[in-house]
Design an enzyme around this catalytic site. Structure first.
Site, short mmCIF file in Angstrom:
data_model
loop_
_atom_site.label_atom_id
_atom_site.label_comp_id
_atom_site.label_asym_id
_atom_site.label_seq_id
_atom_site.Cartn_x
_atom_site.Cartn_y
_atom_site.Cartn_z
N ASP A 1 70.85 14.37 -16.75
CA ASP A 1 71.77 14.53 -15.62
C ASP A 1 71.36 13.63 -14.46
O ASP A 1 70.21 13.63 -14.03
CB ASP A 1 71.77 15.99 -15.16
CG ASP A 1 72.64 16.21 -13.94
OD1 ASP A 1 73.86 16.08 -14.07
OD2 ASP A 1 72.08 16.47 -12.86
N GLU B 1 74.01 10.65 -18.74
CA GLU B 1 75.18 11.04 -17.95
C GLU B 1 75.23 10.13 -16.73
O GLU B 1 74.52 10.33 -15.76
CB GLU B 1 75.06 12.51 -17.54
CG GLU B 1 76.30 13.06 -16.85
CD GLU B 1 76.24 13.00 -15.34
OE1 GLU B 1 77.31 12.99 -14.70
OE2 GLU B 1 75.13 12.95 -14.78
#
Length: 491
Positions: free
Chosen positions: A194, A234
């Protein structure tokens, strides 16, 4: 390796109103044989911070309201299980940062956090500050006073409750190592990195997706692989960046696909979509909707780099979404509703298409036929509409697409023709052998054909955007069948 079948993206509590064991029951019950895996959105302590779990106080602990690591392990026994490694930051409420607030530089955890002085020890010029890429307006530094009598400017890329980690320090390395170890011990086999694009900061750069960032992704990916886990990067950025990142990790997200499908449906033209599918990474996850809204910049221009869509097309895309949602997305996007991300529009994908069942099913069909492993967000599974009541309650833009469901909501949704049609599409994607073969795409203007071939097995999605005639043509074991997409809604 991740199964090449459709995966679910969900929060444990928001899909069931309960915890991880209830999610497992749902997957083994009403949704049996639908999904091969689950991206379980942050289940760490706490799930109800300022960013719905993406600001963990304790990244290595399961929020007790959802269950325990044993529940995670059980879920991962039967499904691919993806979890978020929140690489860039930790909550300001964490015990580590609270210790820093008390002791300043004398804290054992001082080196875990990144300050402006760490990157700019000789001071920062106005030009250097302007060069820093941040997904939200304003400064990425927050002055915070500690009990040692000093104020320090901590790096806060996202919010002042999310303090950036110094990933180069021994403390930062040990912190992330501990989380990775917990994952590997509890049947998590896929790691979503992330906000990894922001992890490395260097003076004199834009502090986003640097050459050193690519090296860092290489290292993290190798570390996870050694523990038996795959990594997914991501990153919202220019499409060329995604192509480069795909070479460094096991998989990337095809974030350009969602806006390109919307553009094709709004303009009745497939040219931009086909241009992307000719060069898009094959080692990718495809999504239409996620917990973060509909990304836009991934298909557009960035700086002096041309996009898959030009600036005017991007503007038209955003305005059309606002029209299709009757202005609801406008209330949850940009500076509205405490949400100022520069790269997303907040709406359910179903409402972004004007709640049109056929267009929604067509969007999913294109997603499932595009290269990559498809993921479907829980709100998308049930064709949820914008949750304006939750938005009004929290004033958090992304909550428009983060509804709280219960068993009654799910039972009702499973009776909707569009949901039944979607489940039939998922079954086709999961079961046809050709999806393990070679992809090809052709067409222009209003027409496109997306095909998969494996030996004598072939399946093709034939789309005419102008008249909305869409067929799935299957060749399997010397048998040919043709199914109209419309029939999936009417059976």
């Amino acid at each position: 390796m991740m199964n090449n079948k459709v995966q679910l993206i969900t929060y444990a509590d928001r899909i069931t109103g309960q915890g991880i064991d209830a999610l497992t029951d749902l997957l083994n019950g009403p949704l049996q044989n639908v999904f091969a895996g689950v991206h379980l959105l942050p289940f760490y302590n706490p799930i109800d911070g300022s960013d719905a779990g993406f600001d963990p106080i304790d990244h290595s602990a399961v929020d007790e309201r959802l269950g325990s690591w044993d529940d995670i392990k059980q879920l991962g026994q039967h499904y691919d299980l993806m979890a978020d490694l929140i690489v860039n930051h930790v909550s300001a409420q964490s015990y580590q940062f609270q210790d820093v607030l008390k002791k300043g530089k004398a804290s054992l955890y001082w080196d875990l956090f990144l300050t402006k002085d760490d990157v700019f020890p000789n001071g920062m010029s106005d030009a250097e500050q302007k060069a820093i890429y941040r997904p939200r307006p304003g400064s990425c530094f927050t002055p915070i006073s500690c009990e040692d009598g000093n104020s320090y400017e901590f790096w806060t890329t996202f919010t002042d409750n999310q303090i950036d980690i110094n990933v180069k320090s021994q403390a930062g390395i040990a912190y992330l190592d501990n989380v990775l170890a917990r994952f590997s011990e509890n049947n998590v086999n896929i790691i979503r990195l992330d906000a990894a694009g922001y992890a490395i900061k260097e003076a004199g750069t834009n502090c986003f997706m640097l050459n050193e960032t690519f090296d860092y992704l290489d290292k993290l990916s190798a570390q996870a692989n050694a523990l038996g886990m795959e990594t997914i990067a991501e990153i919202h950025s220019h499409f060329e960046t995604q192509v480069e990142v795909a070479k460094r990790v096991n998989m990337v997200y095809d974030f350009a696909l969602p806006p390109l499908i919307l553009h094709s449906l709004f303009s009745n033209n497939s040219d931009a979509l086909l241009a992307w599918l000719a060069i898009s990474p094959r080692n990718c996850l495809t999504v239409l909707d996620t917990h973060d809204g509909i990304g836009i910049i991934d298909a557009g221009p960035m700086g002096d780099k041309a996009g898959l869509l030009n600036a005017a097309q991007i503007d038209n895309l955003v305005e059309t979404i606002h029209e299709k949602t009757h202005g609801q997305s406008c209330q949850a996007t940009g500076a509205a509703a405490s949400n100022v991300d520069l790269y997303q529009v907040n709406s359910t994908y179903y409402d972004a298409l004007g709640s049109d069942d056929f267009d929604y099913l067509l969007a999913r069909a294109i997603q499932f036929f595009a290269p990559g492993v498809p993921q479907v967000y829980y709100g998308g599974v049930f064709a949820c509409q914008n949750d304006m009541a939750l938005l009004a309650k929290t004033n958090v833009g992304r909550d428009i697409n983060r509804p709280y469901l219960d068993q009654q909501d799910i039972a009702a949704a499973l009776e909707k023709p569009v949901v039944k049609g979607l489940l039939k599409l998922i079954a086709i994607r999961n079961n046809h052998p050709a999806f393990n073969g070679e992809f090809s795409a052709e067409g222009e203007g209003s027409e496109c054909r997306l095909s998969w071939q494996l030996e004598n097995n072939c399946i093709t999605l034939q789309v005419n955007f102008a008249n909305r005639e869409v067929f799935i043509v299957e060749h399997q074991d010397n048998q040919q069948t043709s199914t109209s997409l419309a029939s999936l809604l009417n059976e």
